[in-house]
Design a protein around this motif. Structure first.
Motif, PDB file in Angstrom:
ATOM      1  N   GLU A 148       0.802  -1.224   0.000  1.00  0.00           N
ATOM      2  CA  GLU A 148       0.000   0.000   0.000  1.00  0.00           C
ATOM      3  C   GLU A 148       0.837   1.278   0.000  1.00  0.00           C
ATOM      4  O   GLU A 148       0.403   2.312  -0.498  1.00  0.00           O
ATOM      5  CB  GLU A 148      -0.944  -0.001   1.206  1.00  0.00           C
ATOM      6  CG  GLU A 148      -1.952  -1.150   1.190  1.00  0.00           C
ATOM      7  CD  GLU A 148      -2.886  -1.136   2.389  1.00  0.00           C
ATOM      8  OE1 GLU A 148      -3.227  -0.021   2.851  1.00  0.00           O
ATOM      9  OE2 GLU A 148      -3.263  -2.228   2.873  1.00  0.00           O
ATOM     10  N   SER A 181       0.221   3.447  11.227  1.00  0.00           N
ATOM     11  CA  SER A 181      -0.847   4.372  11.625  1.00  0.00           C
ATOM     12  C   SER A 181      -1.719   4.749  10.431  1.00  0.00           C
ATOM     13  O   SER A 181      -2.919   5.024  10.588  1.00  0.00           O
ATOM     14  CB  SER A 181      -0.251   5.630  12.266  1.00  0.00           C
ATOM     15  OG  SER A 181       0.410   6.425  11.300  1.00  0.00           O
ATOM     16  N   LYS A 182      -1.131   4.746   9.236  1.00  0.00           N
ATOM     17  CA  LYS A 182      -1.891   5.113   8.037  1.00  0.00           C
ATOM     18  C   LYS A 182      -2.743   3.952   7.537  1.00  0.00           C
ATOM     19  O   LYS A 182      -3.952   4.115   7.298  1.00  0.00           O
ATOM     20  CB  LYS A 182      -0.943   5.589   6.937  1.00  0.00           C
ATOM     21  CG  LYS A 182      -1.660   6.152   5.710  1.00  0.00           C
ATOM     22  CD  LYS A 182      -0.692   6.802   4.759  1.00  0.00           C
ATOM     23  CE  LYS A 182      -1.426   7.450   3.577  1.00  0.00           C
ATOM     24  NZ  LYS A 182      -2.265   8.588   3.999  1.00  0.00           N
ATOM     25  N   VAL A 183      -2.131   2.778   7.398  1.00  0.00           N
ATOM     26  CA  VAL A 183      -2.877   1.660   6.808  1.00  0.00           C
ATOM     27  C   VAL A 183      -3.923   1.100   7.779  1.00  0.00           C
ATOM     28  O   VAL A 183      -4.973   0.606   7.358  1.00  0.00           O
ATOM     29  CB  VAL A 183      -1.939   0.531   6.327  1.00  0.00           C
ATOM     30  CG1 VAL A 183      -0.985   1.043   5.268  1.00  0.00           C
ATOM     31  CG2 VAL A 183      -1.188  -0.112   7.464  1.00  0.00           C
ATOM     32  N   LEU A 184      -3.644   1.174   9.087  1.00  0.00           N
ATOM     33  CA  LEU A 184      -4.608   0.661  10.068  1.00  0.00           C
ATOM     34  C   LEU A 184      -5.569   1.736  10.559  1.00  0.00           C
ATOM     35  O   LEU A 184      -6.516   1.431  11.284  1.00  0.00           O
ATOM     36  CB  LEU A 184      -3.865   0.060  11.273  1.00  0.00           C
ATOM     37  CG  LEU A 184      -2.977  -1.158  11.002  1.00  0.00           C
ATOM     38  CD1 LEU A 184      -2.306  -1.609  12.293  1.00  0.00           C
ATOM     39  CD2 LEU A 184      -3.789  -2.300  10.407  1.00  0.00           C
ATOM     40  N   ARG A 185      -5.280   2.997  10.182  1.00  0.00           N
ATOM     41  CA  ARG A 185      -6.094   4.127  10.650  1.00  0.00           C
ATOM     42  C   ARG A 185      -6.196   4.097  12.176  1.00  0.00           C
ATOM     43  O   ARG A 185      -7.277   4.204  12.765  1.00  0.00           O
ATOM     44  CB  ARG A 185      -7.490   4.098  10.016  1.00  0.00           C
ATOM     45  CG  ARG A 185      -7.453   4.291   8.513  1.00  0.00           C
ATOM     46  CD  ARG A 185      -8.827   4.286   7.909  1.00  0.00           C
ATOM     47  NE  ARG A 185      -8.776   4.445   6.461  1.00  0.00           N
ATOM     48  CZ  ARG A 185      -9.836   4.429   5.671  1.00  0.00           C
ATOM     49  NH1 ARG A 185     -11.047   4.251   6.194  1.00  0.00           N
ATOM     50  NH2 ARG A 185      -9.689   4.577   4.363  1.00  0.00           N
ATOM     51  N   LYS A 186      -5.043   3.944  12.785  1.00  0.00           N
ATOM     52  CA  LYS A 186      -4.967   3.789  14.234  1.00  0.00           C
ATOM     53  C   LYS A 186      -3.870   4.696  14.782  1.00  0.00           C
ATOM     54  O   LYS A 186      -2.869   4.951  14.117  1.00  0.00           O
ATOM     55  CB  LYS A 186      -4.666   2.333  14.578  1.00  0.00           C
ATOM     56  CG  LYS A 186      -4.956   1.963  16.013  1.00  0.00           C
ATOM     57  CD  LYS A 186      -4.969   0.464  16.195  1.00  0.00           C
ATOM     58  CE  LYS A 186      -5.500   0.098  17.566  1.00  0.00           C
ATOM     59  NZ  LYS A 186      -6.903   0.411  17.748  1.00  0.00           N
ATOM     60  N   GLU A 187      -4.077   5.172  15.995  1.00  0.00           N
ATOM     61  CA  GLU A 187      -3.094   6.048  16.626  1.00  0.00           C
ATOM     62  C   GLU A 187      -2.131   5.227  17.483  1.00  0.00           C
ATOM     63  O   GLU A 187      -2.548   4.357  18.254  1.00  0.00           O
ATOM     64  CB  GLU A 187      -3.799   7.102  17.493  1.00  0.00           C
ATOM     65  CG  GLU A 187      -2.845   8.121  18.104  1.00  0.00           C
ATOM     66  CD  GLU A 187      -3.575   9.157  18.958  1.00  0.00           C
ATOM     67  OE1 GLU A 187      -2.969   9.632  19.939  1.00  0.00           O
ATOM     68  OE2 GLU A 187      -4.761   9.474  18.651  1.00  0.00           O
ATOM     69  N   ASP A 200     -10.990  -1.688  15.320  1.00  0.00           N
ATOM     70  CA  ASP A 200     -11.153  -0.245  15.146  1.00  0.00           C
ATOM     71  C   ASP A 200     -12.010   0.300  16.289  1.00  0.00           C
ATOM     72  O   ASP A 200     -13.178   0.645  16.112  1.00  0.00           O
ATOM     73  CB  ASP A 200     -11.806   0.051  13.788  1.00  0.00           C
ATOM     74  CG  ASP A 200     -11.832   1.547  13.492  1.00  0.00           C
ATOM     75  OD1 ASP A 200     -11.102   2.282  14.166  1.00  0.00           O
ATOM     76  OD2 ASP A 200     -12.592   1.955  12.592  1.00  0.00           O
ATOM     77  N   GLU A 234      -0.031   9.253  13.694  1.00  0.00           N
ATOM     78  CA  GLU A 234      -1.432   9.329  13.281  1.00  0.00           C
ATOM     79  C   GLU A 234      -1.497   9.639  11.787  1.00  0.00           C
ATOM     80  O   GLU A 234      -0.847  10.589  11.316  1.00  0.00           O
ATOM     81  CB  GLU A 234      -2.145  10.420  14.091  1.00  0.00           C
ATOM     82  CG  GLU A 234      -3.646  10.329  14.073  1.00  0.00           C
ATOM     83  CD  GLU A 234      -4.281  11.279  15.086  1.00  0.00           C
ATOM     84  OE1 GLU A 234      -5.479  11.125  15.343  1.00  0.00           O
ATOM     85  OE2 GLU A 234      -3.572  12.177  15.609  1.00  0.00           O
ATOM     86  N   ASP A 235      -2.248   8.800  11.031  1.00  0.00           N
ATOM     87  CA  ASP A 235      -2.458   9.012   9.598  1.00  0.00           C
ATOM     88  C   ASP A 235      -1.133   9.178   8.836  1.00  0.00           C
ATOM     89  O   ASP A 235      -1.005  10.040   7.965  1.00  0.00           O
ATOM     90  CB  ASP A 235      -3.363  10.227   9.376  1.00  0.00           C
ATOM     91  CG  ASP A 235      -3.924  10.259   7.946  1.00  0.00           C
ATOM     92  OD1 ASP A 235      -4.066   9.169   7.343  1.00  0.00           O
ATOM     93  OD2 ASP A 235      -4.183  11.363   7.439  1.00  0.00           O
ATOM     94  N   LYS A 276       4.886   4.842  11.431  1.00  0.00           N
ATOM     95  CA  LYS A 276       4.153   5.852  10.655  1.00  0.00           C
ATOM     96  C   LYS A 276       3.267   5.167   9.620  1.00  0.00           C
ATOM     97  O   LYS A 276       2.082   5.515   9.458  1.00  0.00           O
ATOM     98  CB  LYS A 276       5.140   6.800   9.951  1.00  0.00           C
ATOM     99  CG  LYS A 276       5.692   7.912  10.831  1.00  0.00           C
ATOM    100  CD  LYS A 276       6.888   8.623  10.210  1.00  0.00           C
ATOM    101  CE  LYS A 276       6.526   9.331   8.931  1.00  0.00           C
ATOM    102  NZ  LYS A 276       7.698  10.076   8.382  1.00  0.00           N
TER     103      LYS A 276
END
Length: 687
Positions: free
Chosen positions: A590, A658-664, A633, A677-678, A655
């Motif tokens: 991704e 955090s983007k692919v999982l949409r998790k902090e 989530d 984050e993101d 980093k």
């Protein structure tokens, strides 16, 4: 005349025993008997009120006295010192200089004590000049005060010179110099030297001598010397269990040296245990990582009926949970603090604030800070430091200015906090401004750590020559840590030429620290200079040096899990590795992520380098969190903590996660917090 003598005697007894109520009754009798303006009686009343904590009454009496002598001035100055009103005490001495009254040896010793507490040697040197002019320099009480003043101002060499110049030293002089060295890092050996000299001159040590020696051994973790002193106490016939001050010093020695079994045995022999003994043992177990034992002892303390009155134990326990970022345990202690009277103490509140910040809970910390009924310099410094660690430099600056608006004078820690915050956020101009303000502040003396912040900031921004210029022009000699900071910046920016210059200086100062060699080895490796790198690695091998291993931990369902680099001892190791491989594939597909193998060991095959990166301790901790429900989530933040600085490849990996999982993800490393984050990090890749 007899009434006069009796009143004076009774008032002095009240002073010794801090009997305020009885002293006030005697004051009423003084008025009734017509002694209100008697100088001797008024002096005794000032002394009594000062020692009983009613300095306002002492001031009122002093102002009404038609005639004051040297005792009047000295008694009020001493009373102010007892109430920690040091600057007022010094100010009163200044006013005394405008009167017709000349100071005596007790006045001068009081002023020297105040100078030591302020920590500004220039004031003490002026007073010493006055001592020389008036001939009081070699009075025992003045010599002892000079030794103490120099020690507190960090001029231990001068303290030793004063002591060495005293002819026919009394016990109190020996105790003063031994106590001075016992409170100094690395002072244990010198304290023991003075102890031997003392005995050779025929002076018999008392419990204060032994207490200071044990304190010195505790600070240096000198268990062998400490146990010898314990043995000497027994052979001299000291009933250790009857001398509480020595008993607690021994308990502290064994705890700080990690001999918890001996400490527990000593503790169990104490008949009537007080809060200090409980506190020492509980914190000892906690700081050694035996948290369940520490909490068990804490429960026993609560059941014993002893009032937890001073807040030191609570703040200490919360401090341990802060250091390890044990959020749940920290919150439990916060809940207990709310119910306990000692929880209202400001040091406890400051510890709670620190716990939330070190656990990465900035919003909770801000709410708690805003609700605190009182704040001091420590409160603000804690919050400013926390903001700095989270990369909130502007917020830290705002708080520093607000502190000034509330008439709280910044101290060395406050300045260090705001300078460090500027460094973490890349605020060069602001950092320069606060360093200039510190230099101009007559109440605070800049230290090496303050200049090191500027060096770190300039170095990380790529201004390597300017950073070195700061080091070259500092008013103090740079230490190994300062040069190591600049060397790390040379590594970041690939400046091999300056790195070699700095590295040579650093290795002359600190050639037994493996970190210095690792940085140089990495600089050469990144530049492709394999021969130089190999020489560095050979030097490490020949010296037998080992780098401190990386360790990370994560809290899941109130249980803390620790990982070392390459760790395969966890029950879910296979699942963790499989999860990390899945994440690597997703990141590659991704985002085009690839391993940055420059952060792996250099003398292994390419495939092994990737495996080496996969088992970095922070990745293993994140892998466990993901295996244990972290993929859901649910809005929960995954928090990981590491003892060393996070490596560049792991930083990029998280980093991407955090983007692919949409998790902090929140990672606290040795220098700061990283909020991922993101696909972005709060450090803005500046760490």
């Amino acid at each position: 005349m007899i009434q006069h003598l009796r009143l004076a005697k009774f008032l002095r007894t009240c002073s010794r025993n801090s009997s305020l109520h009885l002293g006030m009754q005697l004051h009423a009798a003084v008025v009734e008997l017509g002694f209100s303006f008697d100088t001797i009686i008024c002096n005794d009343l000032i002394d009594m009120y000062g020692k009983c904590g009613r300095i306002d009454y002492a001031y009122e009496l002093f102002d009404r006295m038609p005639e004051r002598n040297v005792v009047s001035w000295t008694a009020l100055m001493w009373g102010l010192l007892n109430q920690d009103r040091v600057e007022e005490s010094l100010g009163l001495f200044g006013k005394m200089g405008w009167s017709d009254v000349r100071p005596n040896e007790y006045t001068l010793s009081t002023v020297l004590k105040a100078c030591g507490l302020v920590g500004i040697a220039e004031n003490g040197l002026q007073v010493q000049g006055l001592c020389v002019k008036t001939g009081y320099e070699w009075f025992t009480v003045v010599s002892n005060a000079l030794i103490d003043m120099y020690a507190k101002c960090g001029m231990i060499g001068e303290a030793g010179l004063v002591c060495d110049g005293v002819a026919g030293k009394e016990l109190i002089t020996w105790n003063t110099i031994i106590a001075a060295y016992s409170g100094l890092d690395g002072g244990c050996e010198k304290a023991l030297v003075y102890f031997k000299e003392m005995q050779s001159e025929g002076e018999v040590p008392d419990e204060f001598t032994f207490t200071s020696l044990l304190k010195a051994c505790s600070g240096a973790a000198a268990i062998q010397e400490g146990t010898q002193i314990h043995a000497a106490l027994i052979t001299r016939g000291f009933a250790v269990l009857d001398h509480k001050i020595i008993l607690y010093a021994l308990l502290d020695l064994y705890v700080k040296c990690g001999y918890l079994c001996k400490a527990r045995k000593l503790f169990d022999h104490i008949g009537r245990k007080n809060l200090a003994s409980w506190t020492t043992l509980v914190l000892g177990y906690a700081q050694e990582g035996y948290l369940s034992e520490a909490m068990g002892l804490f429960r026993q303390l609560r059941e014993s009926g002893i009032e937890i009155s001073d807040g030191f134990l609570l703040s200490g326990l919360i401090g341990v949970f802060s250091d390890f970022a044990f959020v749940e345990q920290g919150k439990q202690m916060h809940a207990y603090a709310i119910k306990d009277p000692s929880g209202l103490h400001l040091p406890v509140a400051n510890s709670i604030l620190d716990m939330y910040l070190k656990s990465g809970l900035v919003e909770e910390a801000e709410r708690y800070f805003s609700r605190m009924p009182t704040r001091n310099v420590v409160t603000y410094s804690t919050m400013i430091t926390g903001y700095g660690k989270h990369g909130l430099g502007k917020g830290a600056i705002h708080l520093f200015e607000k502190m000034g608006q509330e008439n709280l004078r910044p101290d060395q820690v406050s300045y260090l906090a705001v300078l460090s915050a500027c460094s973490h956020s890349g605020l060069i101009e602001e950092c320069q401004e606060y360093l200039s303000r510190l230099r101009a502040d007559r109440w605070v003396k800049p230290k090496l750590e303050h200049y090191a912040c500027m060096v770190d900031l300039l170095g990380r921004a790529g201004h390597l020559k300017e950073a070195k210029s700061v080091i070259d022009n500092m008013p103090m000699k740079p230490d190994a840590g300062t040069w190591q900071t600049l060397l790390s910046s040379c590594k970041v920016h690939g400046d091999v030429e300056m790195a070699e210059e700095v590295g040579n200086i650093l290795l002359k100062l600190d050639d037994d620290n493996p970190v210095n060699y690792v940085i140089m080895s990495n600089i050469y490796a990144n530049a492709g200079r394999w021969k130089e790198r190999e020489k560095v690695r050979e030097a490490v091998k020949s010296k037998g040096l080992r780098k401190v291993g990386g360790q990370s931990w994560v809290e899941i369902d109130k249980e803390v899990h620790f990982f070392y680099g390459g760790d395969n001892t966890h029950a879910l190791t296979d699942e963790i590795h499989e999860m990390l491989k899945q994440m690597e594939r997703r990141l590659k597909e991704e985002l085009g992520y690839t391993f940055d193998v420059s952060f792996a060991l250099h003398d292994i095959e390419e495939e092994s380098k990737m495996e080496n990166l996969r088992v970095h301790s922070e990745r293993l901790a994140i892998g466990l969190a993901l295996v244990s429900g972290g993929m859901e989530d649910d809005g929960k933040v995954i928090r990981v903590f590491k003892n060393l600085r996070i490596c560049g490849d792991c930083h990029e990996f998280i980093k991407g996660l955090s983007k692919v999982l949409r998790k902090e993800f929140l990672v606290r490393d040795a220098t700061r917090f990283h909020k991922f984050e993101d696909g972005l990090c709060s450090c803005r890749d500046y760490w």
